[in-house]
Design a protein around this motif. Structure first.
Motif, mmCIF file in Angstrom:
data_model
loop_
_atom_site.group_PDB
_atom_site.id
_atom_site.type_symbol
_atom_site.label_atom_id
_atom_site.label_comp_id
_atom_site.label_asym_id
_atom_site.label_seq_id
_atom_site.Cartn_x
_atom_site.Cartn_y
_atom_site.Cartn_z
ATOM 1 N N ASN A 1 0.856 -1.181 0.000
ATOM 2 C CA ASN A 1 0.000 0.000 0.000
ATOM 3 C C ASN A 1 0.890 1.228 0.000
ATOM 4 O OD1 ASN A 1 -1.933 2.016 0.469
ATOM 5 N ND2 ASN A 1 -3.184 0.655 1.728
ATOM 6 N N LEU A 2 0.911 1.958 -1.140
ATOM 7 C CA LEU A 2 1.733 3.161 -1.258
ATOM 8 C C LEU A 2 0.932 4.369 -0.799
ATOM 9 C CD1 LEU A 2 3.649 2.786 -4.659
ATOM 10 C CD2 LEU A 2 4.446 2.274 -2.364
ATOM 11 N N GLN A 3 1.137 4.743 0.443
ATOM 12 C CA GLN A 3 0.505 5.914 1.032
ATOM 13 C C GLN A 3 1.417 6.396 2.161
ATOM 14 O OE1 GLN A 3 -3.185 4.785 2.859
ATOM 15 N NE2 GLN A 3 -2.229 3.311 4.217
ATOM 16 N N MET A 4 1.012 7.452 2.866
ATOM 17 C CA MET A 4 1.865 7.989 3.923
ATOM 18 C C MET A 4 2.236 6.895 4.924
ATOM 19 S SD MET A 4 1.372 11.349 6.335
ATOM 20 C CE MET A 4 0.313 10.661 7.606
ATOM 21 N N MET A 5 1.250 6.124 5.367
ATOM 22 C CA MET A 5 1.545 4.958 6.205
ATOM 23 C C MET A 5 1.692 3.755 5.274
ATOM 24 S SD MET A 5 -0.506 3.253 9.428
ATOM 25 C CE MET A 5 -0.068 4.531 10.598
ATOM 26 N N ALA A 6 2.870 3.597 4.710
ATOM 27 C CA ALA A 6 3.107 2.536 3.728
ATOM 28 C C ALA A 6 3.111 1.175 4.427
ATOM 29 C CB ALA A 6 4.433 2.768 3.019
ATOM 30 N N ILE A 7 2.388 0.233 3.833
ATOM 31 C CA ILE A 7 2.194 -1.077 4.466
ATOM 32 C C ILE A 7 2.569 -2.190 3.495
ATOM 33 C CG2 ILE A 7 0.486 -2.676 5.453
ATOM 34 C CD1 ILE A 7 1.052 -0.334 7.270
ATOM 35 N N LEU A 8 3.250 -3.200 3.992
ATOM 36 C CA LEU A 8 3.446 -4.459 3.275
ATOM 37 C C LEU A 8 2.648 -5.529 4.008
ATOM 38 C CD1 LEU A 8 6.634 -6.041 1.786
ATOM 39 C CD2 LEU A 8 5.294 -7.361 3.425
ATOM 40 N N GLU A 9 1.776 -6.213 3.281
ATOM 41 C CA GLU A 9 0.968 -7.277 3.879
ATOM 42 C C GLU A 9 1.297 -8.602 3.207
ATOM 43 O OE1 GLU A 9 -3.674 -8.606 4.006
ATOM 44 O OE2 GLU A 9 -3.218 -6.589 4.754
ATOM 45 N N THR A 10 1.519 -9.610 4.029
ATOM 46 C CA THR A 10 1.780 -10.943 3.499
ATOM 47 C C THR A 10 0.648 -11.875 3.917
ATOM 48 O OG1 THR A 10 2.996 -11.700 5.463
ATOM 49 C CG2 THR A 10 4.269 -10.607 3.736
ATOM 50 N N SER A 11 0.368 -12.857 3.078
ATOM 51 C CA SER A 11 -0.637 -13.861 3.425
ATOM 52 C C SER A 11 -0.183 -15.216 2.923
ATOM 53 C CB SER A 11 -2.001 -13.492 2.825
ATOM 54 O OG SER A 11 -1.925 -13.391 1.422
ATOM 55 N N LYS A 12 -0.566 -16.228 3.679
ATOM 56 C CA LYS A 12 -0.264 -17.616 3.329
ATOM 57 C C LYS A 12 -1.393 -18.455 3.899
ATOM 58 C CE LYS A 12 3.290 -21.227 3.917
ATOM 59 N NZ LYS A 12 2.790 -22.074 5.014
ATOM 60 N N GLY A 13 -2.230 -19.015 2.997
ATOM 61 C CA GLY A 13 -3.416 -19.718 3.479
ATOM 62 C C GLY A 13 -4.359 -18.720 4.127
ATOM 63 N N ASP A 14 -4.792 -18.997 5.349
ATOM 64 C CA ASP A 14 -5.711 -18.097 6.050
ATOM 65 C C ASP A 14 -4.985 -17.188 7.032
ATOM 66 O OD1 ASP A 14 -4.946 -20.026 7.853
ATOM 67 O OD2 ASP A 14 -6.973 -20.497 8.565
ATOM 68 N N LYS A 15 -3.656 -17.153 6.977
ATOM 69 C CA LYS A 15 -2.879 -16.313 7.878
ATOM 70 C C LYS A 15 -2.330 -15.110 7.122
ATOM 71 C CE LYS A 15 -1.349 -20.295 10.655
ATOM 72 N NZ LYS A 15 -2.254 -20.001 11.779
ATOM 73 N N SER A 16 -2.382 -13.940 7.757
ATOM 74 C CA SER A 16 -1.845 -12.734 7.143
ATOM 75 C C SER A 16 -1.159 -11.882 8.206
ATOM 76 C CB SER A 16 -2.949 -11.927 6.453
ATOM 77 O OG SER A 16 -3.904 -11.482 7.401
ATOM 78 N N GLU A 17 -0.197 -11.090 7.769
ATOM 79 C CA GLU A 17 0.534 -10.178 8.640
ATOM 80 C C GLU A 17 0.779 -8.876 7.904
ATOM 81 O OE1 GLU A 17 3.576 -12.302 11.456
ATOM 82 O OE2 GLU A 17 3.844 -13.100 9.439
ATOM 83 N N SER A 18 0.820 -7.765 8.649
ATOM 84 C CA SER A 18 1.075 -6.459 8.054
ATOM 85 C C SER A 18 2.287 -5.819 8.721
ATOM 86 C CB SER A 18 -0.142 -5.544 8.220
ATOM 87 O OG SER A 18 -1.250 -6.044 7.503
ATOM 88 N N PHE A 19 3.083 -5.118 7.914
ATOM 89 C CA PHE A 19 4.301 -4.494 8.404
ATOM 90 C C PHE A 19 4.396 -3.079 7.840
ATOM 91 C CE2 PHE A 19 4.863 -9.011 7.879
ATOM 92 C CZ PHE A 19 5.411 -9.422 9.080
ATOM 93 N N PHE A 20 4.774 -2.122 8.692
ATOM 94 C CA PHE A 20 5.052 -0.774 8.223
ATOM 95 C C PHE A 20 6.353 -0.789 7.423
ATOM 96 C CE2 PHE A 20 7.425 3.208 9.003
ATOM 97 C CZ PHE A 20 6.622 4.063 8.257
#
Length: 329
Positions: free
Chosen positions: A47-66
């Motif tokens: 997500n390219l915005q002021m609070m830039a986020i990278l989100e990963t998912s694998k199966g039904d699990k997901s995580e987000s990182f600044f």
């Protein structure tokens, strides 16, 4: 492959955080783990915005990182007023893409989904797409939020330089009066455009010249004559892959005459109920107007209920065209 590496890579418990923790173990173990990690084990969204986020998912699990970038530590990322005024500089965007490249290289993943807030990336489309197209040939999903009267050249550039395979979604707010038509040509499986009817950057003829399976034009309103031209173009061979298109039609006194002029249509009885799948949801409709293309494929035109009435008194109705798989209509 060492047994422990094989176990960890196949285990459903492995997440990006767990992968990161493992990388802090011995250098030798980390090299083996990274070497044996399959490519694109995780789905990655940016997500390219002021609070830039990278989100990963694998199966039904997901995580987000600044995603850190130059001077991001000086910003109040939760301040709405600051967010409204924020725009990346060349240097901050360059540092952001460097961070993204490092994180995705660590995960051995391509970017699957990219979300761009054009308000925060004003004037940056050449830099963004130069970086994106340089690191990978295409992207599966692209979401564009174009919500301010920014430089329309940004919109023109991204439409001409994107390479989307699966899904392109764009929200366009009110554009400057009198702006030139951009005449985009879309090529992806799913196209979703949410736009104001007063905007003229795109017309129905642009959709005829595109190549999409499923087309959803929220708020777009076209006259019966415009739809007639579109249907004739489809009958003559345009939009070979199209499965359906949904939009709106502006009702007129002679709507059916204008819509079907020059088309050999078959009006189906209202007792005939047919079902098609729209965005993974089955929809049923009765009757409709059938049109046969030169290659034998059949499309059904369905004029739906009144959506709203305009300030000039004209009524706006839902309008759907469904192209049936061979032998199913």
């Amino acid at each position: 492959m060492p047994a422990i590496c094989k176990f960890l890579l196949l285990s459903p418990i492995i997440t990006v955080s767990f992968r990161s923790a493992l990388s802090q173990t011995s250098k030798r173990f980390n090299i083996k783990l990274n070497r044996d990690l399959p490519r694109n084990m995780f789905k990655v969204g940016i997500n390219l915005q002021m609070m830039a986020i990278l989100e990963t998912s694998k199966g039904d699990k997901s995580e987000s990182f600044f995603i850190p970038y130059l001077d991001s530590d000086r910003l109040d990322l939760k301040d709405i007023l600051e967010s409204a005024k924020f725009s990346f500089s060349n240097d901050s965007l360059a540092s952001l893409t460097i961070s993204i490249d490092g994180m995705t290289r660590f995960l051995k993943c391509d970017i699957d989904l990219l979300v761009i807030d054009c308000g925060h990336c004003a004037g940056m489309m050449p830099q963004i797409f130069g970086w994106l197209n340089g690191r990978q040939k295409s992207i599966k999903e692209l979401f564009i939020n174009y919500t301010a009267e920014r430089d329309v050249e940004d919109l023109d550039f991204l439409l001409k330089n994107m390479n989307v395979i699966e899904s392109f979604t764009i929200y366009v707010d009110t554009l400057p009066d009198g702006m030139r038509p951009l005449n985009p040509k879309f090529k992806c499986d799913f196209l979703s455009v949410t736009d104001y009817p007063s905007n003229n950057w795109m017309c129905l003829n642009d959709i005829s010249n595109s190549d999409c399976k499923q087309i959803k034009l929220d708020k777009s309103e076209f006259t019966p004559t415009e739809w007639n031209i579109f249907l004739k173009s489809w009958r003559n061979g345009s939009n070979q892959r199209m499965e359906y298109i949904t939009a709106n039609i502006i009702e007129s006194e002679d709507m059916m005459i204008e819509l079907t002029d020059g088309l050999n249509v078959e009006e189906r009885d209202e007792s005939l109920i047919r079902t098609f799948v729209f965005v993974s949801t089955p929809w049923a409709f009765s009757g409709g107007l059938d049109i046969k293309r030169e290659d034998g494929k059949v499309a059904s035109v369905v004029i739906g209920p009144i959506i709203h009435d305009r300030d000039d008194g004209k009524l706006i109705r839902a309008f759907t065209v469904v192209v049936w798989p061979e032998g199913s209509n």
